[in-house]
Design a protein around this motif. Structure first.
Motif, PDB file in Angstrom:
ATOM      1  N   LEU A 202     -33.360 -16.810  14.138  1.00 17.28           N
ATOM      2  CA  LEU A 202     -33.499 -16.873  15.596  1.00 17.28           C
ATOM      3  C   LEU A 202     -33.693 -15.483  16.191  1.00 17.28           C
ATOM      4  CD1 LEU A 202     -30.812 -19.555  16.563  1.00 17.28           C
ATOM      5  CD2 LEU A 202     -33.299 -19.764  16.709  1.00 17.28           C
ATOM      6  N   SER A 207     -38.940 -13.522  22.604  1.00 15.71           N
ATOM      7  CA  SER A 207     -38.159 -14.182  23.655  1.00 15.71           C
ATOM      8  C   SER A 207     -38.874 -15.406  24.215  1.00 15.71           C
ATOM      9  CB  SER A 207     -37.849 -13.185  24.772  1.00 15.71           C
ATOM     10  OG  SER A 207     -39.047 -12.627  25.263  1.00 15.71           O
ATOM     11  N   GLU A 208     -40.187 -15.352  24.291  1.00 15.84           N
ATOM     12  CA  GLU A 208     -40.901 -16.506  24.854  1.00 15.84           C
ATOM     13  C   GLU A 208     -40.760 -17.725  23.946  1.00 15.84           C
ATOM     14  OE1 GLU A 208     -44.638 -15.892  26.857  1.00 15.84           O
ATOM     15  OE2 GLU A 208     -45.489 -17.627  25.839  1.00 15.84           O
ATOM     16  N   ARG A 210     -38.315 -18.288  21.926  1.00 16.78           N
ATOM     17  CA  ARG A 210     -36.938 -18.743  22.048  1.00 16.78           C
ATOM     18  C   ARG A 210     -36.747 -19.517  23.355  1.00 16.78           C
ATOM     19  NH1 ARG A 210     -31.767 -15.948  19.679  1.00 16.78           N
ATOM     20  NH2 ARG A 210     -30.159 -16.980  20.886  1.00 16.78           N
ATOM     21  N   PHE A 211     -37.413 -19.051  24.398  1.00 19.18           N
ATOM     22  CA  PHE A 211     -37.372 -19.751  25.680  1.00 19.18           C
ATOM     23  C   PHE A 211     -37.925 -21.170  25.530  1.00 19.18           C
ATOM     24  CE2 PHE A 211     -39.847 -21.006  29.431  1.00 19.18           C
ATOM     25  CZ  PHE A 211     -38.876 -21.038  30.405  1.00 19.18           C
ATOM     26  N   LEU A 213     -38.158 -22.940  22.759  1.00 16.60           N
ATOM     27  CA  LEU A 213     -37.242 -23.729  21.929  1.00 16.60           C
ATOM     28  C   LEU A 213     -36.047 -24.222  22.737  1.00 16.60           C
ATOM     29  CD1 LEU A 213     -36.934 -21.887  18.496  1.00 16.60           C
ATOM     30  CD2 LEU A 213     -37.833 -24.167  18.897  1.00 16.60           C
ATOM     31  N   ALA A 214     -35.453 -23.289  23.493  1.00 15.85           N
ATOM     32  CA  ALA A 214     -34.262 -23.646  24.275  1.00 15.85           C
ATOM     33  C   ALA A 214     -34.605 -24.665  25.353  1.00 15.85           C
ATOM     34  CB  ALA A 214     -33.665 -22.385  24.897  1.00 15.85           C
ATOM     35  N   SER A 215     -35.734 -24.479  26.001  1.00 10.40           N
ATOM     36  CA  SER A 215     -36.112 -25.402  27.063  1.00 10.40           C
ATOM     37  C   SER A 215     -36.312 -26.808  26.517  1.00 10.40           C
ATOM     38  CB  SER A 215     -37.411 -24.936  27.738  1.00 10.40           C
ATOM     39  OG  SER A 215     -37.216 -23.691  28.356  1.00 10.40           O
ATOM     40  N   LEU A 230     -44.667 -21.833  32.235  1.00 15.97           N
ATOM     41  CA  LEU A 230     -45.367 -20.727  31.589  1.00 15.97           C
ATOM     42  C   LEU A 230     -46.837 -20.677  31.959  1.00 15.97           C
ATOM     43  CD1 LEU A 230     -43.743 -20.880  28.041  1.00 15.97           C
ATOM     44  CD2 LEU A 230     -43.194 -19.365  29.930  1.00 15.97           C
ATOM     45  N   SER A 291     -25.821  -7.753  25.032  1.00 16.13           N
ATOM     46  CA  SER A 291     -27.153  -8.058  25.537  1.00 16.13           C
ATOM     47  C   SER A 291     -27.453  -7.169  26.724  1.00 16.13           C
ATOM     48  CB  SER A 291     -27.245  -9.530  25.945  1.00 16.13           C
ATOM     49  OG  SER A 291     -26.316  -9.780  26.963  1.00 16.13           O
TER      50      SER A 291
ATOM     51  N   LEU B  12     -28.739 -21.575  18.772  1.00 16.23           N
ATOM     52  CA  LEU B  12     -29.623 -21.267  19.893  1.00 16.23           C
ATOM     53  C   LEU B  12     -28.855 -21.318  21.206  1.00 16.23           C
ATOM     54  CD1 LEU B  12     -32.685 -20.730  20.295  1.00 16.23           C
ATOM     55  CD2 LEU B  12     -32.960 -23.166  20.724  1.00 16.23           C
ATOM     56  N   HIS B  34     -45.839 -15.511  38.468  1.00 20.69           N
ATOM     57  CA  HIS B  34     -46.620 -14.620  37.603  1.00 20.69           C
ATOM     58  C   HIS B  34     -47.141 -13.408  38.379  1.00 20.69           C
ATOM     59  CE1 HIS B  34     -47.166 -17.126  33.860  1.00 20.69           C
ATOM     60  NE2 HIS B  34     -46.479 -17.884  34.662  1.00 20.69           N
ATOM     61  N   MET B  45     -38.004 -12.840  30.682  1.00 20.45           N
ATOM     62  CA  MET B  45     -38.146 -13.844  29.627  1.00 20.45           C
ATOM     63  C   MET B  45     -37.005 -13.748  28.622  1.00 20.45           C
ATOM     64  SD  MET B  45     -39.949 -16.362  28.588  1.00 20.45           S
ATOM     65  CE  MET B  45     -41.646 -16.295  29.139  1.00 20.45           C
ATOM     66  N   ALA B  49     -34.479 -16.755  27.889  1.00 20.64           N
ATOM     67  CA  ALA B  49     -34.327 -17.329  26.559  1.00 20.64           C
ATOM     68  C   ALA B  49     -32.873 -17.583  26.226  1.00 20.64           C
ATOM     69  CB  ALA B  49     -34.955 -16.386  25.526  1.00 20.64           C
ATOM     70  N   ARG B  55     -32.908 -20.793  33.500  1.00 24.04           N
ATOM     71  CA  ARG B  55     -34.027 -21.677  33.135  1.00 24.04           C
ATOM     72  C   ARG B  55     -34.065 -22.876  34.074  1.00 24.04           C
ATOM     73  NH1 ARG B  55     -32.389 -20.750  27.653  1.00 24.04           N
ATOM     74  NH2 ARG B  55     -31.370 -22.782  27.584  1.00 24.04           N
TER      75      ARG B  55
END
Lengths: 308, 402
Positions: A202, A207-208, A210-211, A213-215, A230, A291, B12, B34, B45, B49, B55
């Motif tokens: 992971l 990051s995108e 991962r974003f 996947l998480a979403s 996106l 982080s 995750l 954007h 981003m 994540a 989100r």
């Protein structure tokens, strides 16, 4: 030449002309905002988003990207300008309720959400004897309508969290959760190599990805929703997810084999139920603390802005 | 969608409460719209994540789909939008290019067929012609044939004038193709007829034609009998010549509209696609012409091909025990007709052959094929010794009998 003492940015005469041009374009004058006050607003925004020793080119790029007309309107409203409020209500009154209904999905909740935001926008809280309007925090990075939508969404999420935190015993009784059987004690027998291999895989993801996947897997968003966020096509997300899931599985299996497992053992370990896994909360929290703060050097989350 | 292992979901979800702080509403808005730079976008981003709450905010802050749809549909001239115009222009361009290519290819095919026919005619070497006084006959009937210095022909049972150009030669006929009866000498062809050439001796069929030839000669003035003649004739003259032989007592018929000549003598057949008013045709370089295969049928019924401009001829194996009588070439398409109604077609310049069995309304083609003429890849007709004419409008798929 203008010296912005607080931001440390020294503006040349060319930059002064840019600020003048932005002021004229913003229409701030009709809301009673002078050039000097407008420059102060821009400098404040610069301090927020620009690094200390940033170049004039970066500052120019930031200022030119701002929605100065909406910025002037919001700041004039925050200062209590009647003309500005009149304009604001004409433009956004109906929209605000529509957005609230779209977010809350229920009329009374939407009305309550919108009224709450109106109060914040008008400024019911006083600081140093002055009303503190939420509009004063608008910086013009995005559209004012988009900002209102985001603020409403944040408020809605905050309310949801608060309601979840303060659920009454009666509500729990109605839901049956009060008498629900407690979770069985987790059996901590899982090989830590599985967790390490998973974390390693992971961590290697952009990051995108991962974003995405998480979403999809955590938030339960649809492909269309992720694609809208996106601004790509739905099929693109579908392909990416398919590819990601396969790649992740392959990488984890590879990591497990590197850690001494046979292929069959790795396959079996990957299928272990998550309830059997030992999750080291302390370690995870420690990782979280490392982080990076957001955004960059300057933008520290403010309690009033953040959703949490 | 492929399912994710549960351990992946757990890990995750682990850093769902980042302590670094959330991006403010301005940045989230700019991200959703954007309108931020790559660096800031990457930071947002990275936060998204790991942060489920943000989100969720981004998702809720998305404009309503209905609004977007209304905004799109309210466009009064959506069909004039840039993407539509762009793809429309591209499609139109593709169509134009396709049409241009097809047209060019068609012209090229026609040109090749013309060249092949011209080659088949221009360098025919015919030997040992029986004496003939046809030229003087023609001269007496048609004063314009004076331009033709001499002509010789072997006997022929039936020379069939055609509206399209068809000049078929037996074991020795000289002829040319002209562009029209009234035209000047645009379709000039020169035939050298050396004595003692390589041509096989006249067959029985040819001897029969000789007898008929003599019958014609009775009514015509005597002409010089040379062993080798060079013929330079107009198409009208050839047409008349072709008509004169089978017509015997017939009066010369009006010249064909296209000004083309046709005829078949013996086993040697050459077909051509007509060309009206093409003054530059004879200017084709010989080098280019010699690269095109030439086809012929020998007097003993063997299909032959020359790849060196007629210097040498090779036998083309099609099927054993078949006596060929006629051949027609259009581009790469070769049609060969034989005795007993045997018809063969090659679409690849003779590399492979397919037997064709024409039939119409239950009737089969059985007579000996004596002429074949294809004007293009699709349209053609053949005639048989029993007087039948078979036509095809689709490259031999279907046939009509006349």
């Amino acid at each position: 030449m203008t010296n912005s003492a607080q931001s440390g940015i020294v503006f040349s005469s060319a930059m002064d002309s840019v600020l003048t041009e932005l002021y004229q374009k913003s229409g701030a004058e009709k809301f009673g905002i002078s050039q000097r006050e407008f420059n102060v607003i821009l400098e404040e925004i610069g301090r927020k988003y620009l690094a200390t020793n940033t170049s004039e080119a970066n500052a120019r790029e930031l200022y030119l990207s701002l929605r100065t007309e909406e910025l002037a309107l919001a700041r004039a409203c925050a200062c209590g300008n009647e003309n500005a409020w009149e304009t604001f209500l004409i433009r956004y009154r109906e929209k605000l309720y529509d957005i609230a209904l779209h977010i809350a999905r229920e009329a009374s909740a939407a009305r309550e959400l919108a009224d709450s935001l109106y109060a914040d926008l008008y400024g019911t809280i006083t600081r140093d004897g002055k009303r503190a309007s939420k509009l004063a925090s608008y910086t013009g990075r995005g559209s004012l309508e988009g900002w209102l939508r985001t603020v409403l969404a944040q408020e809605h999420v905050n309310r949801y969290r608060r309601q979840k935190r303060f659920v009454s015993l009666d509500e729990e009784s109605e839901d049956g959760t009060q008498f629900a059987a407690s979770d069985p004690e987790p059996v901590c027998v899982v090989d830590s190599r599985v967790e390490n291999a998973t974390d390693e895989a992971l961590a290697g993801l952009p990051s995108e990805e991962r974003f995405i996947l998480a979403s999809y897997y955590l938030d339960g968003r649809t492909l269309a929703e992720i694609a809208r966020m996106l601004r790509v096509h739905e099929s693109t997300i579908s392909r990416k997810l398919e590819k990601l899931a396969k790649a992740l599985r392959r990488q984890i299996l590879s990591g497990l084999r590197r850690r001494g497992m046979t292929h069959r053992q790795a396959e079996e370990a990957l299928e272990v139920d998550v309830r059997d896994l030992q999750v080291d909360i302390r370690q995870r929290l420690a990782q979280d603390s490392n982080s990076p703060s957001f955004p960059g050097k300057k933008v520290q989350a403010r309690a009033s802005d953040g959703p949490g | 969608m492929l399912d994710l292992p549960k351990i992946v979901r757990v890990r995750l979800n682990s850093p769902s409460n980042p302590l670094g702080g959330h991006p403010d509403a301005d940045l989230l808005t700019a991200f959703a719209e954007h309108s931020i730079g790559d660096c800031e976008r990457a930071q947002v981003m990275q936060h998204l994540a790991n942060c489920g709450d943000c989100r969720e905010v981004i998702r809720l802050a998305q404009p309503q789909i209905e609004n977007l749809i209304v905004r799109h549909s309210s466009s009064p001239i959506a069909w004039l939008s840039w993407p539509v115009l762009r793809w429309g222009t591209l499609a139109a361009f593709a169509v134009i290019v396709s049409v241009a290519l097809l047209t060019k290819r068609h012209e090229k095919a026609n040109l090749e067929s013309r060249i092949s026919t011209q080659v088949a005619r221009s360098d025919q070497q015919i030997t040992k012609l029986p004496e003939t006084k046809l030229s003087s006959t023609l001269e007496s009937k048609h004063p314009e044939s004076k331009n033709m210095p001499a002509s010789r022909t072997a006997g022929k049972t039936a020379l069939q004038p055609s509206r399209r150009s068809q000049a078929s030669y037996g074991a020795g006929i000289a002829g040319g193709v002209g562009s029209g009866p009234k035209n000047k000498l645009t379709g000039r062809a020169v035939f050298a007829i050396p004595s003692g050439g390589k041509s096989p001796p006249p067959s029985l069929f040819e001897r029969k034609a000789d007898r008929e030839q003599k019958q014609v000669e009775k009514d015509s003035a005597p002409s010089a009998a040379s062993e080798t003649v060079t013929v330079e004739a107009e198409a009208a003259q050839i047409t008349d010549m072709a008509e004169a032989i089978p017509g015997k007592a017939k009066e010369p018929q009006p010249k064909s509209q296209n000004g083309t000549a046709g005829g078949t003598i013996g086993g040697l057949v050459a077909n051509s696609v007509p060309h009206a008013n093409q003054p530059g045709r004879e200017q084709m370089s010989l080098a280019k012409i010699t690269t095109i295969p030439r086809w012929t049928v020998s007097s003993d019924g063997v299909l032959q091909r020359s790849l060196d401009g007629g210097a040498t001829w090779e036998t083309v194996p099609v099927e054993k025990n078949v006596i060929f009588r006629a051949v027609s070439v259009v581009a790469d398409s070769v049609w060969a007709g034989a005795a007993g109604g045997a018809l063969y077609h090659s679409a690849d310049t003779g590399r492979s052959w397919t037997g064709i069995h024409p039939s119409a309304k239950g009737a089969m083609l059985t007579g000996d094929i004596v002429t074949i003429e294809f004007t293009d890849l699709q349209h053609g007709h053949l005639t048989t010794t029993n007087g039948e004419t078979w036509l095809t409008p689709d490259g031999g798929q279907t046939w009509q009998k006349k």
